[in-house]
Structure formats: C-alpha cells, structure tokens
Design a protein around this motif. Structure first.
Motif, short mmCIF file in Angstrom:
data_model
loop_
_atom_site.label_atom_id
_atom_site.label_comp_id
_atom_site.label_asym_id
_atom_site.label_seq_id
_atom_site.Cartn_x
_atom_site.Cartn_y
_atom_site.Cartn_z
N GLU A 198 30.71 44.23 51.16
CA GLU A 198 31.38 44.55 49.89
C GLU A 198 30.81 44.17 49.02
OE1 GLU A 198 36.06 43.24 50.84
OE2 GLU A 198 35.02 41.42 49.94
N LEU A 199 31.19 45.07 47.79
CA LEU A 199 30.66 45.18 46.74
C LEU A 199 32.04 44.03 45.76
CD1 LEU A 199 28.58 45.62 44.61
CD2 LEU A 199 29.37 47.36 44.64
N THR A 200 31.82 43.31 45.52
CA THR A 200 32.95 43.21 43.66
C THR A 200 31.71 42.83 42.86
OG1 THR A 200 33.91 41.12 45.82
CG2 THR A 200 33.93 41.73 42.93
N TRP A 201 32.63 44.06 41.76
CA TRP A 201 31.52 44.04 40.86
C TRP A 201 32.33 44.19 39.73
CZ3 TRP A 201 33.27 47.85 43.63
CH2 TRP A 201 34.32 49.02 42.82
N ASP A 226 37.42 41.53 37.46
CA ASP A 226 36.89 42.71 38.67
C ASP A 226 37.17 43.81 39.44
OD1 ASP A 226 34.49 40.41 38.45
OD2 ASP A 226 36.32 39.09 38.51
N ALA A 227 36.76 44.52 40.94
CA ALA A 227 37.47 45.79 41.34
C ALA A 227 36.01 45.06 42.57
CB ALA A 227 37.13 46.49 41.17
N THR A 228 37.11 45.15 43.65
CA THR A 228 36.21 45.04 45.06
C THR A 228 36.49 46.59 45.67
OG1 THR A 228 36.90 42.97 45.39
CG2 THR A 228 35.62 43.88 47.13
N ALA A 229 35.29 46.87 46.52
CA ALA A 229 34.64 47.99 47.35
C ALA A 229 34.13 47.68 48.64
CB ALA A 229 33.74 49.14 46.89
N ALA A 271 37.33 48.33 36.73
CA ALA A 271 36.79 47.11 36.56
C ALA A 271 36.15 47.31 35.23
CB ALA A 271 36.32 46.26 37.53
N HIS A 272 36.72 48.67 34.40
CA HIS A 272 35.40 49.48 32.92
C HIS A 272 35.73 48.25 31.92
CE1 HIS A 272 31.92 51.87 32.24
NE2 HIS A 272 32.61 52.09 31.26
#
Length: 573
Positions: free
Chosen positions: A455-458, A499-502, A481-482
């Motif tokens: 899982e990526l949180t960015w 933040d966003a998570t994918a 999350a831009h």
C-alpha cells in the motif's frame, strides 16, 4: 625639384634658412629621399623620389606616407600595425628593409628597398629621413582573385568576424576546435595542427587535419600526447606553447640537432605532411596559455608571410577566449554533475521488492540542475520513496537539492507522520533554512502488510503524478493528493496538504519521474504524459532494469532540454 611643406600637424613652417639647407641636402641625394614629420606626413621630397614614385613633390608634401604609398603585394592597404617604417619612427631608431611594396602615382606597384634614420630635432620639424630605390620593375595592380593562399583586407575582416561568431556560439570544446579547423582549412592553409595544454599541464596534439579534395581528413597517427615543453627551448612551437611569440617555420627550422622532444615531433610532422611553410601562434586564454595553432602549406607553392602571422594571431586571440569560456563552462558542469551523482543515494535492498533508479543530465551543458530521487527505510520499517526537482539549472540548484534531501530524510525518520505533514514541515523550514526558492516533490510511504499487500500513501507538492503500471499493461496516473509546490508559503495561504492511498497490485510497477521525461519544446504536457503512459504500458512485461532503460530510450523527448531522474519499484507477484 624639392618641395617643402608647412609642417602640418607637427608644428609651424620651417625657418627659411632650414628650408634652404633641406633643399640642398635632399638635392644632393641621388636616390629617392623623403623627409617625414613626427606624424608620418611628408614634408619634403627630392627629384629622384618624384621619378620613382610617379608623384610630383607638390602632390607628396602634406600626405601621410603610409596611407599614400604602403601596400602589400596584392595592392591592398597595409595595416599600420605592420608598417616597419612607422615602428622605427615611433621607436626613434634607424631601420631598413630589402623589399616593401608602394603604389605609384599611375596605380602600378613597385617594390622598394629603403633605409630610414631619425633626424635631429632642429632639422626643420623633420622626424625621419627615408632614402629608397627600386628593388625591381613596377607592375600593374593584380586583377581578379588574389594569389593563392592570400586574402584581401576585406576578406580578412570577414574571416575574423566569422571566427568570432562561430567560436562564441558554442560552449563545447570539441565543437569549437572543429569549427576553428573548418575556418582556416583550406581557406588559409592545407594543414591545421592544434596542440592543447591540459589541466595537468601536459601537451596533447589534439588535431592534425588537412584538406583532401572537399573533405577534411584527420591524420590520427600524428595526434596524441606530446613531450613536455622545456623552458630553455628556442624552437617556434616551444615558444608558442610558453606564450612567448608567434613565428614562421619550415622543415629547415627543425633540421639541426633537436633541443627537445617537441622538436623531434615537429621534425616528424614536417616530414610526414610535406609542409614547406608553417605559421605558429599561441592560443591564449584570459589568464593562461591554452595551446598553439599551426597552419601549414604543402600543396600551394607560396609560403606564409608576416601579414599571415598577424592574421593568425587575430584568429587565435578569438579562439583562446572561446576555448577558455568553453573549458570554464564544462568544468562547472562537471563539478555540478559529479556533485549531483555523489549526492544521489544508494538504493536500499528491500527483500521481495525490485527497485532501481536512473539519472541522466541534460545534453545541453547549461542544464545541470536539481533533479533527485531517494529511497530509504524509516524507523518504523516503512519504505520512503521520493522524487523531486529544485527550480533552476545550475550548481546552485544542485546544492539546494542536497539541502532539501537531507532535511526531508531527517523529518521523515524522526516523525512517524503522514507524508503531507512531513512535506508541510519541510516547506516551512526550507523557507528559513535552505537556500532554495521553489521546488516540487512527491513523497510516499510504502507499507507491506502481513498478508503481502503493498500500500502506498503519498502526497504531491506540484510534481508530475506517479504512474502505476499493472503486469497486464494497464497504466494510470496517481493524480490524487496534489498540492502546490514548495516555497510559496502554502501553509499560510492555501488549504492543508492532503494524502492519498492506493494498493499496488502484485507484479505492478510504480514509476516516479521528473518533468524532463515528459516536457519538450513545442509539445504540451498532456502529450508528454500520454506518451510516457503508452510506452510504460508496453514495457510492463520487461524485467525492472530493462523496463527503466528502455523507457528512457523510448519516452524521453528527442529535444529534451532538462535533466531526468527516474525511480521505479516492482511489486512482487
């Protein structure tokens, strides 16, 4: 008949008694004789001078002797800087010459042998007495093209202007040398030889080129390292490489016992090339001697003259400034590029994950800048991923990149917080601590769960969005999350960063990159992103290292003017 002038700019009319003395003195000389004042104007001429020069004394008196008479063998005016008579007058010493060309009153050319001597100050304002006689028959002015290997004064000026334009329009040393050779061969010479002094104070024969038909051919067997230049050598090339003087040379110059290894190489050069005449001049930079340029003639019969040496010095003066600038620029680029490469991190070894990175400097030497990538394991075991770009393309941008990278590492390690909080702290601190005006970056945390899910949180601060490519070749941008880029005071004037998570599917590839991979002059950013998406999707089946290499080759715009940094992560199946 003898005519006496009024003295012109050198002072008033000579006294009557002095005029009679001068008339009697000049009349007693059977050769041609002229009296010149301090400015070089004719103040008296005897009858033989009238006959030899084809001008009456009244036409001669008051005229500048150099401007009126002095010509080269093609009938072109001779620059004052190359007038031996004028040099002698300025130095106040006797001088003589066995052959100088003068233009007669009827327009023909006549070679003269002359001798000049200073006059005492009381001699009716006269500064010099010039006595001369013909050194051959007069001949008409040449018509049509000048003799082979010679240029008219207008052509010389045009060549110098072309040299300035050609050499100052490039900051690449090799390209500048190629243009220099193209300018002088075959226009001035059959051969061009360039010897350069390296930064280690060694001499290298960089180019030995000659005209062969319409092509320029390198004689590589004559190129390469040269022996050191001894301080005591008096040979022409040695003197030029020490920056002492220009000179004419021929095979006979190096036939005696050699005084150095350079002389041995010069003898070999003349033997192999067949040059019968050469002109050699130092290439001077602003503070140092960069090398020497040698022009040689083997096919054309006429040898180089002093006038050719003067032209060569003008050319090498321009070449020296251009090469010094190019060297300085390439030195700065090398420093920035080396620093940037050393500052880019070693990637961590993460069990089960494939990770690789690429960094390519821009092809233009002016664009070494602040692109960077980073990947490191945090205190809680999570993998941090970063891609960023400091605004600017110079050594300052590369230094700013190092500051931001180290600050981000410290914040991310010490604070177990979402990416948006880390980047927000970095933004606030960079405006007070780092010497960076603006920057973009994408920062993420990659978590591998116990069940194997990745899982990526960015968060994204004005940077191009990451690209996720599944193993089936479906590619999409992670555009959530831009936020705004760093350096705008976003924590005061805008909404908080988000933040966003994918979830990253098994076998997928996550790509972080800088804008040099998608931007190109005349092409929209959307076009560049679509080009990257399509190429990345087509390479989904490639091993990760091959994926990165081939993606750079295919997707990088052909007219790219920026650095490219790329970080790719392969999720295990």
């Amino acid at each position: 008949m003898t005519a006496l002038g009024t003295g012109g700019p050198s002072g008033g009319k000579p006294p009557v008694a002095s005029r009679h003395v001068l008339a009697e003195a000049l009349g007693a000389i059977t050769a041609g004789a002229l009296l010149l004042d301090e400015s070089g104007r004719i103040i008296a001429a005897n009858a033989p001078a009238e006959g030899i020069l084809g001008w009456s004394a009244l036409e001669l008196v008051g005229r500048d002797a150099h401007d009126l008479l002095h010509r080269d063998r093609h009938g072109d005016p001779t620059p004052r800087a190359r007038c031996a008579l004028r040099h002698a007058m300025l130095a106040g010493r006797p001088a003589q010459s066995a052959g100088e060309w003068a233009q007669r009153g009827d327009g023909t050319l006549l070679a003269l042998s002359w001798m000049a001597t200073p006059c005492v100050p009381a001699a009716a304002s006269a500064a010099a007495l010039v006595v001369f006689h013909p050194a051959g028959e007069s001949r008409p002015l040449p018509s049509g093209e000048p003799a082979a290997g010679s240029l008219s004064e207008l052509e010389r000026l045009a060549l110098l202007a072309e040299t300035t334009t050609a050499l100052t329009s490039t900051l690449d040393v090799d390209e500048a040398l190629r243009r220099l050779v193209d300018l002088v061969v075959p226009r001035l010479a059959d051969w061009a030889v360039i010897d350069l002094i390296t930064e280690q104070d060694e001499v290298r024969r960089t180019a030995v080129v000659h005209a062969k038909g319409d092509a320029l051919v390198h004689e590589e067997q004559l190129e390469g390292p040269m022996p050191p230049v001894p301080a005591e050598s008096g040979m022409p090339l040695s003197r030029a490489l020490r920056g002492e003087s220009s000179a004419l040379a021929g095979p006979e110059t190096y036939q005696g016992p050699p005084d150095s290894g350079v002389a041995v190489e010069q003898r070999r050069l003349f033997e192999v090339t067949g040059m019968h005449s050469a002109a050699i001049s130092p290439i001077r930079g602003l503070r140092e001697i960069l090398g020497a340029l040698t022009l040689g003639r083997s096919e054309r019969p006429d040898g180089f003259t002093g006038a050719d040496v003067a032209l060569l010095e003008d050319i090498t003066r321009r070449a020296g400034l251009a090469l010094a600038n190019a060297r300085l620029y390439q030195r700065q680029r090398m420093v920035a590029e080396t620093m940037q490469r050393h500052l880019l991190p070693q990637l961590p070894d993460v069990p089960g994950l494939g990770i690789t990175a690429r960094y390519l400097p821009a092809p233009d030497a002016s664009h070494v800048g602040g692109d960077w990538y980073d990947a490191f394991t945090l205190s809680d075991g999570v993998l941090a991923l970063v891609i960023g770009d400091v605004v600017g393309h110079d050594l300052e941008a590369a230094a700013g990149m190092a500051q931001l990278r180290n600050m981000l590492r410290a914040y991310a390690w010490s604070q177990t917080e979402p990416p948006s909080r880390i980047v927000d702290w970095l933004d606030q601190a960079s405006q007070h601590i780092a010497e960076v005006s603006m920057a973009t970056l994408a920062f993420g945390r990659l978590t591998v769960h116990d069940d194997g899910r990745c899982e990526l949180t960015w968060t994204n601060a004005g940077h191009p969005p990451p690209l996720l490519v599944t193993r089936e070749g479906v590619a999409r941008y992670l555009a959530d999350a831009h936020g705004v880029l760093l350096g705008l005071g976003a924590h005061r004037i805008a909404a908080p960063r988000t933040d966003a998570t994918a979830e990253l599917p098994p076998g997928s590839t996550l790509l972080l990159y800088t804008d040099g991979l998608i931007e190109a002059p005349g092409r929209s950013l959307d076009d560049g992103m679509e080009r990257l998406r399509r190429h990345a999707a087509s390479l989904a089946h490639r091993p990760l290292e091959s994926f990165a290499d081939e993606l750079l080759r295919r997707a990088r715009p052909p007219r790219n003017e920026d650095d490219v940094a790329l970080l790719a992560l392969r999720i295990p199946d």
